[in-house]
Design a protein around this motif. Structure first.
Motif, mmCIF file in Angstrom:
data_model
loop_
_atom_site.group_PDB
_atom_site.id
_atom_site.type_symbol
_atom_site.label_atom_id
_atom_site.label_comp_id
_atom_site.label_asym_id
_atom_site.label_seq_id
_atom_site.Cartn_x
_atom_site.Cartn_y
_atom_site.Cartn_z
ATOM 1 N N LYS A 1 2.472 1.197 -5.012
ATOM 2 C CA LYS A 1 1.543 1.961 -5.843
ATOM 3 C C LYS A 1 2.170 2.382 -7.177
ATOM 4 O O LYS A 1 1.477 2.629 -8.154
ATOM 5 C CB LYS A 1 1.022 3.185 -5.084
ATOM 6 N N GLY B 1 -3.322 7.222 1.230
ATOM 7 C CA GLY B 1 -3.232 5.786 0.969
ATOM 8 C C GLY B 1 -3.502 5.022 2.252
ATOM 9 O O GLY B 1 -3.860 5.631 3.267
ATOM 10 N N PRO B 2 -3.302 3.702 2.238
ATOM 11 C CA PRO B 2 -3.583 2.893 3.437
ATOM 12 C C PRO B 2 -2.705 3.259 4.637
ATOM 13 O O PRO B 2 -3.061 2.961 5.767
ATOM 14 C CB PRO B 2 -3.281 1.469 2.987
ATOM 15 N N GLY C 1 0.796 -1.226 0.000
ATOM 16 C CA GLY C 1 0.000 0.000 0.000
ATOM 17 C C GLY C 1 0.822 1.267 0.000
ATOM 18 O O GLY C 1 0.285 2.361 -0.087
#
Ligand code: TIU
Length: 223
Positions: free
Chosen positions: A39, A101-102, A34
């Motif tokens: 990405k 993002g996560p 993640g």
């Protein structure tokens, strides 16, 4: 005390008191699902795989009393230190710097993604250099720190071999530092990039550095 490590293309000699271990960008953004690295479209498993190897190197260097310097790539929350060119390419690749993002905002200081992985957390007395670029010298206090500490040689680990490790070693070499890159304590997301990057360092008689394995470092001879 002088030390000799069997290395490519020939023995690397260094003095413990003027040597630093560099651990480059072993952050969640490059080593954890993640993050920025994944990405961008990469398989991050090679970056995760070297965590125990670097733990081993860290333990060894801490025992020897070698200076330890960690780096992190990332940008200020307002992204004022992120060139528009870098920002645009990250967005184009689906890994927009500063986007959520996560693990918080991607490649942004203070976020979980920016943090060094738990297994390699710096301990008291170690240094952390935050860098906005790929090289650890650009727009950082690294040069000043190395001068203050009297460091002349660098043992280099971390990710990725062909990007932040390479850029940093090239920058260091141009500034007169002698660099030993540990090939099994560095990683790229694609083995082809790793292998090409490693060869580029030591070819032409150590054109910008030396290369050894962790085992060779652990077997270094002292005089
Ligand atoms: N993408 C890639 O291979 N690397 C980076 O963006 N930064 C570092 O190498 N740390």
């Amino acid at each position: 005390m002088s030390s000799f490590v069997s290395a490519q293309p020939f023995d690397f000699s260094f003095d413990l008191s003027s040597t630093a271990l560099l651990v480059i960008d072993m952050q969640n953004d490059f080593c954890t699902a993640g993050g920025f690295g994944e990405k961008l479209g990469n398989d991050i498993s090679p970056a995760r795989a070297i965590i125990p190897t670097i733990q081993n190197v860290l333990q060894h260097c801490r025992r020897l009393g070698i200076t330890v310097i960690h780096t992190r790539e990332g940008h200020l929350p307002d992204l004022s230190d992120c060139p528009a060119s870098k920002l645009q390419r990250s967005q184009r690749q689906g890994a927009g710097i500063g986007d959520l993002g996560p693990m918080g905002r991607i490649l942004t200081r203070g976020e979980l993604g920016h943090a060094i992985v738990d297994e390699l957390q710096p301990i008291s007395g170690e240094y952390v250099i935050d860098k906005p670029g790929k090289g650890a010298f650009y727009d950082t206090e690294l040069q000043t720190l190395l001068t203050q500490l009297g460091i002349r040689s660098l043992i280099v680990t971390g990710v990725t071999t062909h990007v932040c490790v390479h850029t940093t070693v090239r920058e260091a070499n141009d500034r007169g530092y002698e660099c030993l890159v540990l090939e099994d304590a560095t990683a790229a997301f694609d083995i082809r990039d790793h292998e090409a990057a490693i060869r580029m360092i030591h070819q032409q008689g150590a054109i910008f550095g030396w290369v050894s394995t962790v085992e060779q470092l652990l077997s270094a001879k002292f005089e």
